[in-house]
Design a protein around this motif. Sequence first.
Motif, mmCIF file in Angstrom:
data_model
loop_
_atom_site.group_PDB
_atom_site.id
_atom_site.type_symbol
_atom_site.label_atom_id
_atom_site.label_comp_id
_atom_site.label_asym_id
_atom_site.label_seq_id
_atom_site.Cartn_x
_atom_site.Cartn_y
_atom_site.Cartn_z
ATOM 1 N N GLY A 113 0.820 -1.219 0.000
ATOM 2 C CA GLY A 113 0.000 0.000 0.000
ATOM 3 C C GLY A 113 0.846 1.257 0.000
ATOM 4 O O GLY A 113 2.071 1.214 -0.096
ATOM 5 N N TRP A 114 0.165 2.396 0.114
ATOM 6 C CA TRP A 114 0.835 3.689 0.112
ATOM 7 C C TRP A 114 1.549 3.929 1.434
ATOM 8 O O TRP A 114 1.004 3.622 2.501
ATOM 9 C CB TRP A 114 -0.177 4.808 -0.131
ATOM 10 N N ARG A 115 2.754 4.483 1.351
ATOM 11 C CA ARG A 115 3.528 4.837 2.536
ATOM 12 C C ARG A 115 4.044 6.269 2.387
ATOM 13 O O ARG A 115 4.356 6.731 1.281
ATOM 14 C CB ARG A 115 4.742 3.907 2.717
ATOM 15 N N ILE A 116 4.148 6.935 3.514
ATOM 16 C CA ILE A 116 4.732 8.275 3.546
ATOM 17 C C ILE A 116 6.245 8.112 3.487
ATOM 18 O O ILE A 116 6.831 7.421 4.320
ATOM 19 C CB ILE A 116 4.321 9.015 4.834
ATOM 20 N N ILE A 117 6.870 8.727 2.481
ATOM 21 C CA ILE A 117 8.323 8.674 2.377
ATOM 22 C C ILE A 117 8.954 10.003 2.782
ATOM 23 O O ILE A 117 10.148 10.069 3.048
ATOM 24 C CB ILE A 117 8.792 8.238 0.972
ATOM 25 N N HIS A 118 8.138 11.059 2.804
ATOM 26 C CA HIS A 118 8.605 12.359 3.281
ATOM 27 C C HIS A 118 7.414 13.112 3.865
ATOM 28 O O HIS A 118 6.324 13.100 3.292
ATOM 29 C CB HIS A 118 9.229 13.185 2.165
ATOM 30 N N GLU A 119 7.649 13.743 5.005
ATOM 31 C CA GLU A 119 6.626 14.586 5.630
ATOM 32 C C GLU A 119 7.270 15.897 6.027
ATOM 33 O O GLU A 119 8.396 15.922 6.532
ATOM 34 C CB GLU A 119 6.060 13.897 6.870
ATOM 35 N N HIS A 120 6.538 16.967 5.797
ATOM 36 C CA HIS A 120 7.003 18.293 6.212
ATOM 37 C C HIS A 120 5.825 19.004 6.868
ATOM 38 O O HIS A 120 4.763 19.137 6.260
ATOM 39 C CB HIS A 120 7.478 19.096 5.004
ATOM 40 N N THR A 121 5.999 19.412 8.118
ATOM 41 C CA THR A 121 4.989 20.220 8.790
ATOM 42 C C THR A 121 5.585 21.581 9.084
ATOM 43 O O THR A 121 6.788 21.710 9.354
ATOM 44 C CB THR A 121 4.492 19.576 10.102
ATOM 45 N N SER A 122 4.742 22.599 9.014
ATOM 46 C CA SER A 122 5.222 23.961 9.249
ATOM 47 C C SER A 122 4.063 24.852 9.655
ATOM 48 O O SER A 122 2.898 24.484 9.558
ATOM 49 C CB SER A 122 5.888 24.519 7.984
ATOM 50 N N ALA A 123 4.438 26.029 10.104
ATOM 51 C CA ALA A 123 3.492 27.098 10.409
ATOM 52 C C ALA A 123 4.221 28.407 10.139
ATOM 53 O O ALA A 123 5.442 28.484 10.295
ATOM 54 C CB ALA A 123 3.021 27.021 11.858
ATOM 55 N N PRO A 124 3.498 29.442 9.739
ATOM 56 C CA PRO A 124 4.165 30.695 9.422
ATOM 57 C C PRO A 124 4.755 31.374 10.659
ATOM 58 O O PRO A 124 4.221 31.263 11.760
ATOM 59 C CB PRO A 124 3.063 31.565 8.814
ATOM 60 N N LEU A 125 5.848 32.068 10.433
ATOM 61 C CA LEU A 125 6.506 32.849 11.468
ATOM 62 C C LEU A 125 6.093 34.305 11.300
ATOM 63 O O LEU A 125 6.212 34.870 10.207
ATOM 64 C CB LEU A 125 8.027 32.711 11.330
ATOM 65 N N ILE A 126 5.580 34.903 12.367
ATOM 66 C CA ILE A 126 5.180 36.307 12.324
ATOM 67 C C ILE A 126 6.454 37.146 12.456
ATOM 68 O O ILE A 126 7.142 37.092 13.486
ATOM 69 C CB ILE A 126 4.175 36.646 13.441
ATOM 70 N N GLY A 127 6.776 37.912 11.425
ATOM 71 C CA GLY A 127 8.037 38.635 11.357
ATOM 72 C C GLY A 127 8.303 39.589 12.501
ATOM 73 O O GLY A 127 9.406 39.621 13.058
ATOM 74 N N GLU A 128 7.310 40.369 12.892
ATOM 75 C CA GLU A 128 7.529 41.383 13.930
ATOM 76 C C GLU A 128 7.818 40.775 15.295
ATOM 77 O O GLU A 128 8.609 41.311 16.066
ATOM 78 C CB GLU A 128 6.314 42.314 14.072
ATOM 79 N N THR A 129 7.171 39.660 15.611
ATOM 80 C CA THR A 129 7.302 39.077 16.944
ATOM 81 C C THR A 129 8.160 37.818 16.959
ATOM 82 O O THR A 129 8.548 37.348 18.022
ATOM 83 C CB THR A 129 5.917 38.706 17.503
ATOM 84 N N MET A 130 8.427 37.264 15.770
ATOM 85 C CA MET A 130 9.173 36.001 15.641
ATOM 86 C C MET A 130 8.463 34.845 16.345
ATOM 87 O O MET A 130 9.082 33.893 16.778
ATOM 88 C CB MET A 130 10.613 36.145 16.147
ATOM 89 N N GLU A 131 7.138 34.937 16.450
ATOM 90 C CA GLU A 131 6.333 33.857 17.026
ATOM 91 C C GLU A 131 5.725 33.016 15.900
ATOM 92 O O GLU A 131 5.401 33.526 14.841
ATOM 93 C CB GLU A 131 5.203 34.429 17.897
#
Length: 136
Positions: A113-131
């Motif tokens: 069956g199908w398998r994950i060979i690469h995963e990338h998770t992210s969220a944007p960085l707020i420039g002014e606060t670096m959060e």
Amino acid sequence: MIETLFERYARAVRAKDAASFLALYADEARVFDLWDRWSYDGVAARRRSIEDWFGSLGDETVEVRFDEVRITSNGDIAVAHAFTSFTAYASDGTALRSMQNRLSWGLQRRDDGWRIIHEHTSAPLIGETMEVQLVR
């Protein structure tokens, strides 16, 4: 079908079932996770972080929801991406916390069956606060 990977992922997280969760990934999968490390090379390297995450939840459950799922496939290779929401619930059903991120998967069809060979998770960085922005 590729769509079932999303369902199996959500079920494994809700059940805190590390074995079922890690079975979604090819043994050699590379993961660029949002948390703690730049990368995990292979399921064995990732196992401890998943077991620690599930173990840290105690009586809580985590519901995972995928929005705007998009899948492109060509033969035995596919790419899938979505917006992901994680919500933790107390044993009485009270929502405790939630977060969102972006998820991209590189997938390969194998004999089993199908398998994950690469995963990338992210969220944007707020420039002014670096959060990190964990709410869409």
